[in-house]
Design a protein around this motif. Structure first.
Motif, PDB file in Angstrom:
ATOM      1  N   VAL A 134       0.800  -1.025  -0.026  1.00  0.00           N
ATOM      2  CA  VAL A 134      -0.020  -0.112   0.049  1.00  0.00           C
ATOM      3  C   VAL A 134       0.878   1.263   0.067  1.00  0.00           C
ATOM      4  O   VAL A 134       0.573   2.371  -0.604  1.00  0.00           O
ATOM      5  N   LYS A 177      -7.481  -0.681  14.410  1.00  0.00           N
ATOM      6  CA  LYS A 177      -6.069  -0.559  13.977  1.00  0.00           C
ATOM      7  C   LYS A 177      -5.889   0.476  12.637  1.00  0.00           C
ATOM      8  O   LYS A 177      -6.569   0.123  11.889  1.00  0.00           O
ATOM      9  N   GLN A 180      -3.291  -6.135   8.344  1.00  0.00           N
ATOM     10  CA  GLN A 180      -2.592  -5.031   7.851  1.00  0.00           C
ATOM     11  C   GLN A 180      -1.251  -5.041   8.544  1.00  0.00           C
ATOM     12  O   GLN A 180      -1.241  -5.220   9.793  1.00  0.00           O
ATOM     13  N   ALA A 181      -0.117  -4.820   7.674  1.00  0.00           N
ATOM     14  CA  ALA A 181       1.040  -5.148   8.376  1.00  0.00           C
ATOM     15  C   ALA A 181       2.244  -3.969   8.054  1.00  0.00           C
ATOM     16  O   ALA A 181       2.014  -3.214   6.900  1.00  0.00           O
ATOM     17  N   THR A 182       3.180  -3.826   8.905  1.00  0.00           N
ATOM     18  CA  THR A 182       4.185  -2.926   8.769  1.00  0.00           C
ATOM     19  C   THR A 182       5.515  -3.760   8.491  1.00  0.00           C
ATOM     20  O   THR A 182       5.849  -4.667   9.381  1.00  0.00           O
ATOM     21  N   GLN A 242      -8.576  -0.992   9.949  1.00  0.00           N
ATOM     22  CA  GLN A 242      -9.037  -2.233   9.949  1.00  0.00           C
ATOM     23  C   GLN A 242      -9.867  -2.311  11.313  1.00  0.00           C
ATOM     24  O   GLN A 242      -9.286  -2.212  12.275  1.00  0.00           O
ATOM     25  N   VAL A 275       3.659   5.364  13.529  1.00  0.00           N
ATOM     26  CA  VAL A 275       3.378   4.494  12.567  1.00  0.00           C
ATOM     27  C   VAL A 275       2.195   3.934  12.373  1.00  0.00           C
ATOM     28  O   VAL A 275       1.590   3.883  11.343  1.00  0.00           O
ATOM     29  N   LEU A 295      -0.268   6.521   6.699  1.00  0.00           N
ATOM     30  CA  LEU A 295       0.954   6.392   5.810  1.00  0.00           C
ATOM     31  C   LEU A 295       1.426   7.643   5.423  1.00  0.00           C
ATOM     32  O   LEU A 295       2.602   7.740   4.592  1.00  0.00           O
ATOM     33  N   HIS A 312      -2.780   9.088  -0.025  1.00  0.00           N
ATOM     34  CA  HIS A 312      -3.432   8.108   0.770  1.00  0.00           C
ATOM     35  C   HIS A 312      -2.749   8.276   2.136  1.00  0.00           C
ATOM     36  O   HIS A 312      -1.581   8.172   2.314  1.00  0.00           O
ATOM     37  N   MET A 341      -5.038   4.036   6.757  1.00  0.00           N
ATOM     38  CA  MET A 341      -5.966   2.875   6.411  1.00  0.00           C
ATOM     39  C   MET A 341      -6.533   2.325   7.899  1.00  0.00           C
ATOM     40  O   MET A 341      -5.470   2.145   8.756  1.00  0.00           O
ATOM     41  N   ASN A 347      -2.853   2.407  10.351  1.00  0.00           N
ATOM     42  CA  ASN A 347      -1.669   2.541   9.849  1.00  0.00           C
ATOM     43  C   ASN A 347      -1.656   3.988   9.230  1.00  0.00           C
ATOM     44  O   ASN A 347      -2.385   4.347   8.388  1.00  0.00           O
ATOM     45  N   VAL A 399       4.073  -0.654   4.101  1.00  0.00           N
ATOM     46  CA  VAL A 399       2.846  -0.921   4.689  1.00  0.00           C
ATOM     47  C   VAL A 399       2.100  -1.758   3.694  1.00  0.00           C
ATOM     48  O   VAL A 399       2.089  -1.375   2.666  1.00  0.00           O
ATOM     49  N   CYS A 400       1.575  -2.951   4.069  1.00  0.00           N
ATOM     50  CA  CYS A 400       0.889  -3.828   3.355  1.00  0.00           C
ATOM     51  C   CYS A 400      -0.402  -4.298   3.647  1.00  0.00           C
ATOM     52  O   CYS A 400      -0.695  -4.031   4.935  1.00  0.00           O
ATOM     53  N   GLN A 401      -1.433  -4.642   2.766  1.00  0.00           N
ATOM     54  CA  GLN A 401      -2.554  -5.252   2.991  1.00  0.00           C
ATOM     55  C   GLN A 401      -2.660  -6.718   2.460  1.00  0.00           C
ATOM     56  O   GLN A 401      -2.450  -6.649   1.329  1.00  0.00           O
TER      57      GLN A 401
END
Lengths: 158, 158, 158, 158
Positions: free
Chosen positions: A112, C93, A140-142, C140, D90, C97, C135, C138, C95, A120-122
């Motif tokens: 993302v 949660k 949702q990850a860092t 969740q 973050v 960005l 963006h 985000m 993030n 950052v990924c989804q």
């Protein structure tokens, strides 16, 4: 356009690098997980459920589901990084949406935001069932980038 | 006093119930994880690291670390529920603080809030190393209670 | 098809219900946030940044960004629930960005899984800047349904 | 001993630095939040609930609760950093445990892991009620350090 940039890999050899890294993960072998596809900023991992991976109701354990989508996120991040990079998960959050049962689990992740240090990924996990594809989990990850040369054991999470 | 109530199990047979449930988790056997302690609202699970559970740097995989602390959270929640209850993880969030290496990993979880439907737990994973105990990961998790009798496969996450 | 079902509101009067509920949120007035759109399972909220809402670097505070996307998630969930329902956030949660700066912030949320008790939503915040849309964040989130009639103060998070 | 090191501030002037930074946050003024205490690796922020900050049930909005505990986490992190550091969140995860009502809200945060780049904090919000202190929310957060000199708007989340 930021989105186009985002998916231009800095290392043209990104796929080989991701596949070699994946091959070094003993735990993926233990689970029987395999790399399904590697594209710039997008990776899919699949797993055939079996009894050794289940929790008390016979579903695939949430920890297994997390393992494959965590890896899909990490490799999606790695695919956009320069050669000589390593990745570590800083944190992730998972929502479990439905029981992980079916003939196949597929974890798909996409970048993302790709920063110099943090990505950052989804990610999502889908189960192939008799009724079609079911959305099993989302993440949702860092992820943090490290130089492979200086990757020190004490640096995890930093 | 809410805190005292919180740790009074509604089912005096809670420990047997937790241990039987744990024994039915094939994946815990696959990992080699064992229940270390079961107290009202507090559960510890331990694991001896081995090569089959590692990621590319030789650390125990984040998915394994997550699996044992997720389970510790779930059983901490179950220990306070009435007989005939089942638990499912709704979601969890993990921060990875240091590499999971050492002679032993211990996941400890405790109930923070025990509601009629939802329970919130906090968990930590520690690694025994030559330098002492290292804080490897922390988790914040939401667990849902279901009636064992009516536990339907489609109810996960609900 | 699950996705089609998911977006069929059980209460045809869903939009009025969401708008009335939003109007009762004093904090949204304090922020100057407004409902931009209400569709079944999808809600957008917008906010014009101003100095009163900033942190130390002059960006809109992460707590403000969180407030509007949390609400977008809650109302996306509410839009699919039967009349007489109330919603509470169980957890979320976020993030972050990119800095929340620009002429307008828009939080968009959509239901990912709509269960009888729990709804899971995914949300994003975008900033309108001179260079286009950025963006910013985000989310969740997990939302719980309660009966309006029996909504008790002590039930939050349950 | 790691824990003792962790709470030794690298900048003896840490409290003044935290208080000056807090004073520059317009949004904290808008909320009426104040710094209650600043110790190495531990910060508390308090807020007197009022109507302007409420959601539809009259509780303090989850976004307000998040704002003060997010800031408590950020300043707990900043208190251990060298002079000339800036912090940005973050990501964070919040579980809402009980309605935020009462005469006072207090957000307390502590550093769990202080790294060169990333700091992980744990935070809680308590409400003072007629029945005593109630645990309202808990947070797990990741904060990144930046050099104040080079703090660029585009660096958020990196």
């Amino acid at each position: 356009v930021p989105d186009a940039d985002r998916f231009t890999p800095r290392d043209p050899d990104f796929e080989r690098r991701v596949r070699e890294n994946f091959a070094r993960q003993s735990f993926m072998h233990t689970l029987g997980a395999t790399l399904r596809s590697v594209a710039p900023g997008e990776v899919a991992i699949e797993l055939v459920p079996r009894a050794e991976l289940t929790q008390q109701h016979g579903y695939v354990h949430a920890g297994v589901v997390t393992s494959i989508v965590d890896n899909a996120c990490g490799y999606a991040a790695l695919s956009l990084m320069p050669a000589g990079s390593e990745v570590l998960a800083v944190e992730f959050k998972v929502n479990l949406l439905a029981p992980a049962v079916g003939s196949l689990l597929v974890a798909r992740a996409r970048v993302v935001r790709s920063g110099r240090t943090l990505t950052v990924c989804q990610g999502d996990v889908f189960a192939h069932t008799a009724d079609g594809e079911r959305h099993v989990a989302m993440m949702q990850a860092t992820i943090i980038r490290m130089d492979a040369a200086s990757a020190r054991p004490e640096a995890a999470g930093e």
